[in-house]
Write a protein that holds these residues in place. Structure first.
Motif, PDB file in Angstrom:
ATOM      1  N   TYR A 227       0.839  -1.036  -0.015  1.00 23.74           N
ATOM      2  CA  TYR A 227      -0.124  -0.182   0.046  1.00 23.74           C
ATOM      3  C   TYR A 227       1.005   1.571   0.026  1.00 23.74           C
ATOM      4  O   TYR A 227       0.543   2.079  -0.219  1.00 23.74           O
ATOM      5  N   PRO A 326      -4.303  -1.290  -7.831  1.00 23.78           N
ATOM      6  CA  PRO A 326      -4.821  -0.239  -7.662  1.00 23.78           C
ATOM      7  C   PRO A 326      -3.463  -0.050  -6.296  1.00 23.78           C
ATOM      8  O   PRO A 326      -3.579   1.569  -5.989  1.00 23.78           O
ATOM      9  N   SER A 329       0.813   3.363  -8.563  1.00 26.32           N
ATOM     10  CA  SER A 329       1.082   5.126  -8.384  1.00 26.32           C
ATOM     11  C   SER A 329       0.493   5.232  -9.718  1.00 26.32           C
ATOM     12  O   SER A 329      -0.285   6.091  -9.624  1.00 26.32           O
ATOM     13  N   ALA A 333      -7.140   2.750 -10.969  1.00 26.18           N
ATOM     14  CA  ALA A 333      -8.052   2.777  -8.998  1.00 26.18           C
ATOM     15  C   ALA A 333      -7.413   2.922  -7.787  1.00 26.18           C
ATOM     16  O   ALA A 333      -7.378   3.061  -6.991  1.00 26.18           O
ATOM     17  N   HIS A 334      -6.026   3.696  -8.236  1.00 26.00           N
ATOM     18  CA  HIS A 334      -5.039   4.363  -6.606  1.00 26.00           C
ATOM     19  C   HIS A 334      -5.229   5.016  -6.100  1.00 26.00           C
ATOM     20  O   HIS A 334      -5.342   4.854  -4.752  1.00 26.00           O
ATOM     21  N   HIS A 335      -6.676   5.350  -6.515  1.00 25.58           N
ATOM     22  CA  HIS A 335      -7.183   6.527  -5.053  1.00 25.58           C
ATOM     23  C   HIS A 335      -7.801   4.747  -3.585  1.00 25.58           C
ATOM     24  O   HIS A 335      -7.795   5.976  -2.801  1.00 25.58           O
ATOM     25  N   ILE A 336      -8.318   4.127  -4.357  1.00 23.94           N
ATOM     26  CA  ILE A 336      -8.496   3.888  -3.623  1.00 23.94           C
ATOM     27  C   ILE A 336      -7.576   3.302  -2.240  1.00 23.94           C
ATOM     28  O   ILE A 336      -8.318   2.878  -0.918  1.00 23.94           O
ATOM     29  N   GLU A 338      -4.772   4.963  -2.005  1.00 18.53           N
ATOM     30  CA  GLU A 338      -4.644   6.756  -1.052  1.00 18.53           C
ATOM     31  C   GLU A 338      -5.644   6.642  -0.169  1.00 18.53           C
ATOM     32  O   GLU A 338      -5.423   7.470   0.898  1.00 18.53           O
ATOM     33  N   ALA A 339      -7.171   6.613  -0.462  1.00 14.81           N
ATOM     34  CA  ALA A 339      -8.127   7.056   1.216  1.00 14.81           C
ATOM     35  C   ALA A 339      -8.144   6.284   1.724  1.00 14.81           C
ATOM     36  O   ALA A 339      -7.954   6.629   3.243  1.00 14.81           O
ATOM     37  N   VAL A 342      -4.844   7.434   3.891  1.00 14.45           N
ATOM     38  CA  VAL A 342      -5.505   8.318   4.751  1.00 14.45           C
ATOM     39  C   VAL A 342      -5.850   8.265   5.715  1.00 14.45           C
ATOM     40  O   VAL A 342      -5.284   9.196   6.233  1.00 14.45           O
TER      41      VAL A 342
END
Length: 377
Positions: A227, A326, A329, A333-336, A338-339, A342
């Motif tokens: 991740y 995911p 980078s 769908a890498h935002h999944i 990243e979320a 966070v």
């Protein structure tokens, strides 16, 4: 034709006395009455040897739950395979270990959950820590290779240096420090297991220092959490490239989690040979090579290194097994991921673990209870 596989991962049972909060085994376990017989496993091992495989890794669940493990080790040795036992150690006394070594056991990989007994027993869901320490001393009296495996995560990562020193005292040849991989129960518990970036940075420093200090005495292999990586891991060395995994009921898989992918039918050793499955089955060919790859994988210079990442993780996170992992980078769908990072690094990060199915429930799901001398609670 693709080169033959290098290793067989023999998942001989899903029975297990532990219920670790990071377990990545399938949520649906194979029942005991569906397990391959001794004779069927020995036939599989002979096929593996004829295919030119070099290693047989006996795992589970807990492989010691099989009373015929000594026979299986002997069968692997007769087939010309290097044998590795991946175990929690529960159910292994000195007399049984001696029998396994005499049958041809070459290597044992013993798992630890922590250096602190209360924490280790809590993570494992069983009073296992003291037994593992004593077993480590017994293992050192035998001429077999010894690896200690330690899975790290948010719940134990802050005292990694202490854990490394603890493992050092057990005197293995190899120490494997592995971050949790988020499949099965581990994915259910990801919010409470995924470490923060600060924790990860301290981990890298601790491992680097230990590698220098222990150089020439103990080899350290560290598996980073993908991740946080820029690019994904080459899962299992690539789908259908190096390994074959056989689950307790005889299904042949490219990796232990592959059955989560819908629409794939996996051959069974009761019906087809390993050679046919490796060379011709649709399941092993589905994500082998590059033709299946979407962009940006198809034109990426790393496509022959990471093979687009993990197909199961792509499904679990992005809902599509054919998507770019995911964790990459460059993935759409890498935002999944990243979320998730966070959330892990926020002040409101979840710390409570989802309870893993109890020992009794796990065994009932697998079809039977397994009695052993150290009773988990």
């Amino acid at each position: 034709m693709i080169p033959n596989p290098l290793a067989l991962i023999a998942e001989i049972t899903h029975r297990c006395p532990l219920h670790c909060v990071y377990c990545s085994n399938p949520l649906e376990l194979a029942a005991v009455n569906s397990e391959l017989s001794t004779e069927e496993w020995i036939d599989v091992l002979q096929q593996a040897g004829k295919l030119g495989m070099l290693h047989a890794h006996f795992t589970g669940g807990e492989p010691l739950a099989r009373p015929d493990l000594t026979e299986l080790i002997a069968g692997a040795r007769a087939a010309g395979l290097y044998t590795n036992l991946i175990t929690s150690g529960l159910g292994l006394a000195e007399t049984r270990l001696q029998a396994l070594v005499e049958a041809g056991l070459d290597h044992i990989q013993l798992s630890f959950q922590d250096s602190r007994e209360d924490s280790a027993n809590w993570i494992a869901g069983a009073k296992a820590h003291a037994h593992k320490i004593e077993l480590s001393r017994i293992i050192r009296r035998h001429k077999i290779a010894f690896t200690v495996n330690l899975v790290i995560h948010r719940q134990n990562i802050d005292h990694l240096e202490e854990m490394i020193s603890f493992i050092e005292q057990l005197a293995p040849e190899r120490m494997e420090i592995a971050h949790t991989q988020y499949y099965g129960w581990a994915l259910e518990n990801r919010a409470a297991l995924l470490p923060t970036r600060v924790q990860l940075e301290k981990t890298v420093e601790a491992v680097s220092a230990a590698e220098k200090r222990l150089s020439g005495r103990i080899r350290i292999d560290s598996v980073a959490p993908d991740y946080y990586a820029r690019y994904p891991k080459a899962c299992m060395g690539g789908w259908g490239h190096r390994l074959m995994l056989i689950n307790p009921s005889g299904k042949v898989l490219p990796c232990h989690a592959a059955e989560v992918i819908p629409g794939l039918e996996f051959e069974n050793v009761r019906e087809q040979t390993l050679e046919f499955i490796w060379q011709q089955s649709s399941s092993f060919q589905r994500f082998r090579g590059e033709e299946w790859m979407p962009e940006p994988c198809r034109s990426c210079d790393r496509r022959t290194e990471d093979f687009g990442g993990c197909r199961c993780q792509a499904l679990l996170l992005a809902g599509d097994a054919a998507a770019t992992d995911p964790a990459c980078s460059l993935a759409p769908a890498h935002h999944i991921v990243e979320a998730a990072l966070v959330a892990a690094n926020s002040s409101a990060a979840v710390s409570q673990l989802v309870p893993v199915v109890s020992f009794v429930q796990l065994q009932q799901r697998a079809g039977t209870l397994w009695s052993y001398r150290t009773n988990p609670e």
